[in-house]
Design an enzyme around this catalytic site. Structure first.
Site, PDB file in Angstrom:
ATOM      1  N   ASN A 162      33.350  47.262  37.531  1.00 26.37           N
ATOM      2  CA  ASN A 162      33.507  48.672  37.206  1.00 26.37           C
ATOM      3  C   ASN A 162      32.913  49.474  38.368  1.00 26.37           C
ATOM      4  OD1 ASN A 162      30.680  48.704  36.823  1.00 26.37           O
ATOM      5  ND2 ASN A 162      30.903  48.337  34.626  1.00 26.37           N
ATOM      6  N   GLU A 210      29.244  48.832  39.275  1.00 30.39           N
ATOM      7  CA  GLU A 210      29.089  47.503  39.883  1.00 30.39           C
ATOM      8  C   GLU A 210      29.596  47.493  41.318  1.00 30.39           C
ATOM      9  OE1 GLU A 210      29.508  45.086  35.632  1.00 30.39           O
ATOM     10  OE2 GLU A 210      31.245  45.319  36.954  1.00 30.39           O
ATOM     11  N   ASP A 260      36.191  43.558  28.389  1.00 26.29           N
ATOM     12  CA  ASP A 260      36.660  42.245  27.931  1.00 26.29           C
ATOM     13  C   ASP A 260      38.157  42.294  27.619  1.00 26.29           C
ATOM     14  OD1 ASP A 260      34.043  41.345  28.096  1.00 26.29           O
ATOM     15  OD2 ASP A 260      33.620  41.752  25.987  1.00 26.29           O
TER      16      ASP A 260
END
Length: 343
Positions: free
Chosen positions: A220, A223, A291
């Site tokens: 993301n 990150e 996820d």
């Protein structure tokens, strides 16, 4: 070039006439999930007074439940999208391990877990409480699980299981939450699979920099910022960082999720594709949305889509996931219905 490598080389240029056709092939696709299996344990209660013992609220227990979390939630999303999924990870011989085994069985997920004496199932216990007529709020989270690296024998057993299971799948998803399943030996084995042409899609919370040589990495924006070690304040800075990380990780593609700004897909040839956020509804809960995104992306590749097709598919699936409270999955029919409404 091997058969798998030849197929992988063709992926980026594949053109799918209609994105809605891809999910129709999901039921025939097999995904291997490698990663940290987490028990999301929820305790619900009611509170109306403060303890005399300490300045804390007293919660009267009402109910509790366990859900598939972490890599287990990725597997649940693959299965909800009708894909076939095998899971390799670690579960303890404890109450939460037994609960997860039961949930995997109910979901139709094939579990190939290892365990050892002293290994505890990774568990996140959340206490949610509220007054008689108020919405429950999360008051506390208690984490339990493995401290330090897994025993060498256990790590070798995990690698062996992955190498065996990978012979019969169309894609691999790595879900690394830092609980020890994906260590150095496992990363080396995964690099070998990617080099052989099997799509290996990686989502790592804390250690993405160590996943060099994989097929696709999915950070993301925070990150991505951590990977390059600097603030990313503008779109131009995000673009520069994306290209830098593709080169550093030596991956075929990098999918950066940016919340309300959608996604950006980078490839090894310097290409960039912006994927605007899907829909106009505000997110209800972003828990577990990543996820759903990587599950849909991997299935899109496994079904024959290119990176762009898989990213657009994952973008729609993620938008559906954030409309649900808590850790949730998106069913294939939900995704199909949304895709068909776009025509």
């Amino acid at each position: 070039m091997g058969q798998r490598a030849a197929m992988a080389a063709a992926l980026p240029s594949r053109v799918i006439p209609s994105l809605a056709q891809l999910p129709l092939a999901f039921a025939r696709r097999r995904v291997l999930l490698v990663g940290d299996l987490v028990a999301d344990h929820y305790i619900y209660g009611q509170t109306d007074r403060v303890s005399r013992e300490a300045p804390v609220l007293i919660v009267r227990h009402e109910s509790s439940e366990v859900k598939l979390g972490g890599g287990a939630n990725v597997a649940a999303n693959v299965r909800a999208l009708s894909g076939q999924v095998t899971v390799v990870g670690v579960l303890g011989a404890d109450e939460m391990g037994r609960a997860l085994r039961g949930l995997f069985d109910e979901a139709g997920v094939r579990l190939n877990a290892v365990s050892a004496r002293g290994v505890e199932t990774e568990t996140k216990t959340r206490i949610l409480a509220g007054g008689m007529s108020t919405t429950r709020q999360q008051m506390l989270r208690l984490d339990r699980g493995q401290r330090g690296p897994l025993p060498p024998k256990l790590r070798r057993a995990l690698v062996k299981k992955v190498e065996e299971a990978a012979r019969d799948v169309d894609a691999v998803v790595v879900s690394d939450y830092g609980a020890g399943v994906v260590g150095d030996e496992m990363r080396e084995a995964l690099r070998g699979l990617a080099a052989d042409g099997l799509p290996v899609c990686v989502d790592s919370r804390y250690s993405l920099a160590s996943f060099t040589g994989m097929t696709v990495c999915k950070p993301n924006e925070p990150e991505l910022q951590s990977l390059v070690g600097r603030a990313l304040r503008t779109d131009a800075e995000v673009m520069e960082a994306g290209h830098e990380v593709v080169r550093r990780l030596r991956c075929r593609a990098l999918l950066v999720t940016r919340g309300r700004h959608g996604m950006v897909l980078f490839d090894e040839k310097g290409g960039v594709e912006r994927v605007p956020v899907h829909g106009a509804k505000e997110a209800v809960d972003v828990t577990g949305a990543g996820d759903t995104v990587i599950a849909a992306f991997a299935l899109g590749l496994a079904a024959g889509g290119g990176y762009g097709d898989a990213a657009r598919l994952a973008n729609v699936a993620g938008a559906l996931a954030v409309q649900k409270m808590g850790t949730a999955t998106v069913a294939r029919d939900e995704l199909l219905g949304e895709l068909r409404s776009l025509r």
